[in-house]
Scaffold this motif. Structure first.
Motif, mmCIF file in Angstrom:
data_model
loop_
_atom_site.group_PDB
_atom_site.id
_atom_site.type_symbol
_atom_site.label_atom_id
_atom_site.label_comp_id
_atom_site.label_asym_id
_atom_site.label_seq_id
_atom_site.Cartn_x
_atom_site.Cartn_y
_atom_site.Cartn_z
ATOM 1 N N CYS A 189 -2.259 10.725 5.012
ATOM 2 C CA CYS A 189 -0.963 10.200 3.872
ATOM 3 C C CYS A 189 0.562 8.973 5.111
ATOM 4 C CB CYS A 189 -0.734 10.943 2.665
ATOM 5 S SG CYS A 189 -2.205 11.542 2.123
ATOM 6 N N GLN A 244 0.304 4.994 6.463
ATOM 7 C CA GLN A 244 1.653 4.343 6.578
ATOM 8 C C GLN A 244 1.897 3.966 7.688
ATOM 9 O OE1 GLN A 244 4.591 5.515 3.359
ATOM 10 N NE2 GLN A 244 3.064 7.801 3.380
ATOM 11 N N PHE A 260 -4.700 10.107 -1.332
ATOM 12 C CA PHE A 260 -3.382 9.579 -0.913
ATOM 13 C C PHE A 260 -2.609 8.708 -2.773
ATOM 14 C CE2 PHE A 260 -1.441 5.310 0.566
ATOM 15 C CZ PHE A 260 -0.875 5.622 1.298
ATOM 16 N N GLU A 309 -5.557 15.893 5.111
ATOM 17 C CA GLU A 309 -5.607 14.660 4.467
ATOM 18 C C GLU A 309 -4.478 14.154 4.148
ATOM 19 O OE1 GLU A 309 -7.147 17.234 3.678
ATOM 20 O OE2 GLU A 309 -8.862 17.269 2.625
ATOM 21 N N GLU A 310 -3.355 15.202 4.420
ATOM 22 C CA GLU A 310 -1.425 15.520 4.507
ATOM 23 C C GLU A 310 -0.923 14.414 5.487
ATOM 24 O OE1 GLU A 310 0.331 15.686 2.901
ATOM 25 O OE2 GLU A 310 -0.458 16.632 1.044
ATOM 26 N N SER A 317 -8.909 3.263 6.017
ATOM 27 C CA SER A 317 -8.634 3.980 5.720
ATOM 28 C C SER A 317 -9.924 5.000 6.511
ATOM 29 C CB SER A 317 -8.640 4.270 4.336
ATOM 30 O OG SER A 317 -7.918 3.226 3.464
ATOM 31 N N ARG A 362 -1.796 11.729 -4.840
ATOM 32 C CA ARG A 362 -0.610 12.455 -4.230
ATOM 33 C C ARG A 362 1.027 11.334 -3.670
ATOM 34 N NH1 ARG A 362 0.685 17.471 -1.494
ATOM 35 N NH2 ARG A 362 2.790 17.830 -1.747
ATOM 36 N N TYR A 363 0.156 10.591 -3.788
ATOM 37 C CA TYR A 363 1.643 9.489 -3.478
ATOM 38 C C TYR A 363 1.906 8.157 -3.249
ATOM 39 C CZ TYR A 363 2.152 13.270 0.275
ATOM 40 O OH TYR A 363 2.731 13.553 1.222
ATOM 41 N N THR A 378 -10.173 11.335 1.012
ATOM 42 C CA THR A 378 -8.683 10.950 1.603
ATOM 43 C C THR A 378 -7.877 9.483 1.291
ATOM 44 O OG1 THR A 378 -9.577 9.628 4.089
ATOM 45 C CG2 THR A 378 -8.937 12.283 4.355
ATOM 46 N N TYR A 410 1.373 4.822 -1.757
ATOM 47 C CA TYR A 410 -0.147 4.097 -2.307
ATOM 48 C C TYR A 410 -0.720 2.547 -2.530
ATOM 49 C CZ TYR A 410 -5.063 3.102 -3.686
ATOM 50 O OH TYR A 410 -6.745 2.203 -4.276
#
Length: 718
Positions: A456, A460, A386, A452-453, A416, A389-390, A382, A394
Motif C-alpha cells: 500500500c 503510492q 489496498f 500488504e501494508e 501492482s 483498506r485505503y 495485495t 486507491y
C-alpha cells in the motif's frame, strides 16, 4: 600424568629425555624424528600409529600397560589426541600422557559420592571434559549418562549441582553417541517442568531450554511430546526477561518448534511468536546478539513463506470467487450506473473499458494478467487489500492516471503485479531460511500483514516516482528499477515501524536516487578517495594554465559579431581578435561572407591596458536600458554587440578575465576543468586498477643503521 613437549629434534622417539619430578607430575620432552621441511608433526600419522608412539613413551619411562594410556593436550581444553587429529598437532604444543580410563572412572565414582562437595566438584569437572568425544565414549560406556538422568529425575540436588548435571548431560548427548530417542518420557517431563517453573535458577532454565531444543530437532515423536509438555505462555514469558541468554535459548526452542511443526500448527505458532517479539524484544534497549538475530531471521523467513502458496498459484479464470474480486476492484474505482439495466453487449464494453483504465493488458479477460506465477494470486490479494483498506488512495490513483494521456498514465494493475513480484524478491518469499542468515527487518515485527501494508505504501510511491520521472509506458521497467532501489535502500536502514518506513521512502525521491548513484559511482572509481582528491588539487593549477592558454588562443583567432543598430536591427557584422602579443584588441566592420580577416584589415583598436572592467549580464548598460524586455545573452565588449552563442560568450568572458588578471568564472570553464581532471586522474591510475587506495599514506620507514648494502659502482668497475 606425563607431559610431552612436541619438538623438532632429530633422534629416536625417546633418545632425549629430561625430567623433573614434582608431586604426581612428570614433565619431560619427547624428541621425535621429523622431516626438516615439515612445520608440524604429521610423523605420527604418516610413519607410526598413535598406539606405537604411546608405547615408546611408556617404555622410555618404564610405564606398564601402554594400552591404558592416551595422549591429550596439556594446555587449554584438554582434548584427547586421536589418529584423526594427530597430524594437526603443532610442534610447540604440550601433550599429556594419562590413563585413558582413569578420569572417566574417577568422575563416575565421584558423582555417586555421599559428600555433596565431592559430587559438585566431580560434576563441574565432568561438564568441562564431556566436550571431548574420546572421554564421552569412555564415560557413556560405563552408563554414566544413565546416572545423570537419574540425578535429574530425582531432583533432590542443589541448583548448582543440577546445573552441572544438566550441562554434562547436554555435552555428552551432543556427540550423538546415544540417541535422543532413547530418553524416557519421565526425564523429558522433568526437563519441561524446569522450563515451565515460574521460580527457577536461570542457569538451570538456560540448559533445560537447550536440551528441549535438541530433543525437538531429533525427531517427530519428541517434538510432539515437548509440545505437549511445554506451554507457549511460559516460553513467551522467557522472552520477556532481562536475561539475554534465556531470551536467546527460548527463541531457539520456539524456532525449533516452529520449523518442525506442520503447516496447520505453524500458522498459530508463528502468529503467537510474532506477537511476543513485537511486544518485547523489538523494544528492548539492549543490542541484539548474533544468535538472536539469526533466530529472528528464521522467524521472519518462516512466517513470510506462509504466502508462498498464494504466490505460486496462478489465477483460475474459471473461478467465480476470483472473478468477483476482479470486478470488486473495478467497481471500487469507478462509480458506474446500475449494470442490471444494461444489455450484455453494453455491459461487456463498459467492463472492458474500465479494466483498461485499471491498467490490465487484457481488458476483455483481465484474469490472464494474473496467470503468471509468481506473483500469482498474491498480486490479487495485495490489490484487494489496498482497495478495501485505503479506498480513497486507491480511487485517487486510478482516476488520476485514467485522466492522463495514454502514454503518460501509470497502469495500476500492471504496476501492482510487478510491485508484488519485487516485494517477494526483496523479502525472499519462498526461499528456505539459511543456516547462517541474520538479515532480518525490524519492521516485520511491527505489522501483522507486512507484505500488504508495504504494498500500500509502495504503490503510492510508484505513482509518485512515475510523475517525477515524467515516465511513459516505454519507461515502465526503468521506473520499477528505481522503485526497487528506493525500497531496498530504505529497508537497509532498518526502520522499526511502517510510519518510519513511509517517511523515509518518500523522502528518497528520484532526484536523491540519482545523487546516490553518482556518489557511489565516484566512490567505485576511487574519485572521492582522499589521496585522489589531493592529487586533483595538485593538478588543478597546471590544468587551469592550459585552459587560460586555450582561451587566449581563441581570442587571437577572433570571432564574428553582429552589430545592433539604433533601430535594434542586427544587419551589420564586425570582427574582433586579440593581437599575438596579447596587448591590443583589433576590431572592425566586415562583409557577410568574411571568415577570418587579417589583423591588419581591422582598423579599430582597444589597448588591453585601457580596459577598466568587464561587465556582463545585468551590469551592462544596454541591459539596464532594456530592463523588463526579453533580450538575448549579450556582452558589452563593445557598444551594442551580440555574441553568436553562449559558448562564445564564455570564451570571451574567460579570455578577457585572463587579460585583466582575474579568475575565470564561466560554467564552460568549470565543466572543461572537471573533464580534464577526470581524464588525467584515470590515466595516472591505470596501473592501480583493482587496487584499493588507502586514505593515509604508508609510514616512511626509519633509515637503516648503515648503508653497507649500497652498490659501489666505481669499485665494481675497477
Amino acid at each position: 600424568m606425563v607431559t610431552v613437549k612436541a619438538g623438532y629434534h632429530d633422534g629416536d622417539a625417546v633418545s632425549q629425555l629430561k625430567g623433573n619430578r614434582a608431586g604426581s607430575f612428570i614433565y619431560f620432552f619427547l624428541s621425535i624424528r621429523t622431516l626438516i621441511l615439515l612445520p608440524t608433526l604429521p610423523f605420527y600419522a604418516q610413519k607410526k600409529p598413535l598406539s606405537a608412539v604411546i608405547k615408546e613413551v611408556c617404555d622410555g619411562w618404564n610405564l606398564s600397560g601402554p594400552d591404558n594410556h592416551a595422549l591429550q593436550y596439556a594446555d587449554g581444553v584438554q582434548m584427547y589426541i586421536t589418529e584423526s587429529v594427530i597430524h594437526c598437532v603443532g610442534g610447540s604444543l604440550s601433550l599429556s600422557l594419562s590413563l585413558s580410563g582413569c578420569c572417566a572412572e574417577d568422575l563416575y565414582k565421584g558423582i555417586q559420592s555421599a559428600d555433596s562437595g565431592v559430587r559438585c566438584d566431580s560434576l563441574k569437572q565432568l561438564a568441562n571434559v564431556s566436550t571431548d568425544v574420546t572421554f564421552a565414549q569412555e564415560f557413556i560406556s560405563r552408563d554414566g549418562h544413565v546416572l545423570l538422568v537419574k540425578i535429574v529425575e530425582d531432583g533432590n540436588e542443589s541448583p548448582l549441582i543440577m546445573t552441572h548435571t544438566l550441562t554434562s548431560f547436554f555435552e555428552l548427548m551432543d556427540h550423538q553417541i546415544v540417541s535422543w530417542e532413547n530418553l524416557s518420557s519421565a526425564f523429558i517431563k522433568k526437563i519441561a517442568s524446569l522450563v515451565n517453573a515460574k521460580v527457577c535458577d536461570a542457569s538451570i532454565q538456560q540448559v533445560s531450554l537447550a536440551l528441549l531444543e535438541s530433543m525437538v530437532q531429533s525427531g517427530r515423536a519428541l517434538y510432539l511430546l515437548v509440545k505437549q509438555e511445554v506451554t507457549l505462555e511460559r516460553l513467551l514469558a522467557h522472552l520477556q526477561v532481562a536475561n539475554q541468554q534465556i531470551q536467546t535459548k527460548a527463541m531457539a526452542l520456539l524456532m525449533a518448534l516452529l520449523q518442525t511443526a506442520g503447516d496447520a500448527d505453524r500458522q498459530v505458532s508463528g502468529v503467537v511468536t510474532l506477537c511476543c517479539w513485537s511486544q518485547n524484544i523489538i523494544h528492548s534497549s539492549g543490542a541484539v546478539g548474533d544468535e538472536m538475530a539469526h533466530y529472528l531471521y528464521v522467524l521472519q523467513s518462516v512466517t513470510l513463506n506462509h504466502l508462498e502458496p498464494r504466490m505460486r498459484t496462478p489465477l483460475d479464470c474459471y473461478s467465480q470467487d476470483q472473478r468477483e474480486v476482479l470486478h470488486t476492484l473495478r467497481q471500487a474505482a469507478f462509480e458506474t450506473e446500475s449494470e442490471n439495466s444494461l444489455s450484455n453487449e453494453r455491459r461487456r464494453s463498459l467492463c472492458a473499458k474500465e479494466f483498461r483504465k485499471l491498467g490490465f493488458s487484457n481488458n476483455s479477460n483481465p484474469g490472464q494478467d494474473l496467470v503468471r506465477a509468481p506473483p500469482g494470486l498474491l498480486a490479487l490479494d495485495t490489490m484487494e487489500y489496498f482497495s478495501s483498506r485505503y479506498p480513497d488512495a486507491y480511487s485517487r490513483f486510478v482516476l488520476e492516471n485514467s485522466s492522463r494521456e495514454d502514454k503518460h498514465e501509470c497502469p495500476f494493475a500492471r504496476s501492482s503485479i510487478q510491485l508484488t513480484l519485487v516485494l517477494c524478491e526483496i523479502l525472499r518469499i519462498g526461499d528456505p531460511p539459511s543456516e547462517t542468515g541474520a538479515d532480518y527487518h525490524p519492521i516485520f515485527f511491527s505489522q501483522d500483514r507486512l507484505v500488504e501494508e508495504l504494498f500500500c505504501v509502495c504503490i503510492q510511491l510508484l505513482n509518485k516516482t512515475w510523475k517525477e520521472m515524467r515516465a511513459t509506458q516505454e519507461d515502465f521497467d526503468k521506473v520499477m528499477q528505481v522503485v526497487r532501489e528506493q525500497i531496498t535502500r530504505t529497508l537497509s536502514s532498518k526502520p522499526t515501524s511502517l510510519e518510519l518506513f513511509k517517511n523515509k521512502v518518500n523522502a528518497l525521491n528520484y532526484g536523491e536516487i540519482l545523487k546516490l548513484r553518482q556518489t557511489e559511482r565516484l566512490h567505485q572509481e576511487e574519485t572521492l578517495a582522499l589521496p585522489v582528491v589531493e592529487l586533483k588539487e595538485r593538478l588543478k593549477p597546471e590544468l587551469m594554465d592550459l585552459i587560460r592558454q586555450q582561451r587566449l588562443n581563441r581570442l587571437c583567432q577572433g570571432t564574428l559579431f553582429r552589430k545592433i543598430s539604433s533601430r535594434r536591427r542586427q544587419d551589420k557584422l564586425w570582427y574582433c581578435r586579440l593581437s599575438p602579443n596579447h596587448k591590443v584588441l583589433h576590431y572592425g566592420d566586415v562583409e557577410e561572407d568574411t571568415e577570418s580577416p587579417a589583423i591588419e584589415s581591422l582598423q579599430e583598436k582597444i589597448p588591453v591596458a585601457d580596459i577598466k572592467a568587464l561587465l556582463t549580464g545585468k551590469d551592462c548598460p544596454h541591459m539596464k536600458e532594456n530592463k523588463g524586455k526579453q533580450t538575448k545573452v549579450r556582452s558589452s565588449l563593445a557598444n551594442h554587440t551580440v555574441l553568436p552563442m553562449p559558448s562564445q560568450f564564455c570564451l570571451w568572458t574567460d579570455g578577457l578575465s585572463v587579460l585583466l588578471g582575474r579568475d575565470m568564472g564561466s560554467e564552460s570553464m568549470r565543466s572543461e576543468l572537471e573533464i580534464l581532471l577526470s581524464m588525467e586522474i584515470k590515466l595516472r591510475l591505470l596501473d592501480l586498477e583493482n587496487v584499493q587506495i588507502p586514505d593515509l599514506a604508508p609510514p616512511v620507514p626509519l633509515p637503516p643503521s648503515n648503508y653497507h648494502f649500497c652498490y659501489d659502482f666505481n669499485a665494481t668497475e675497477q
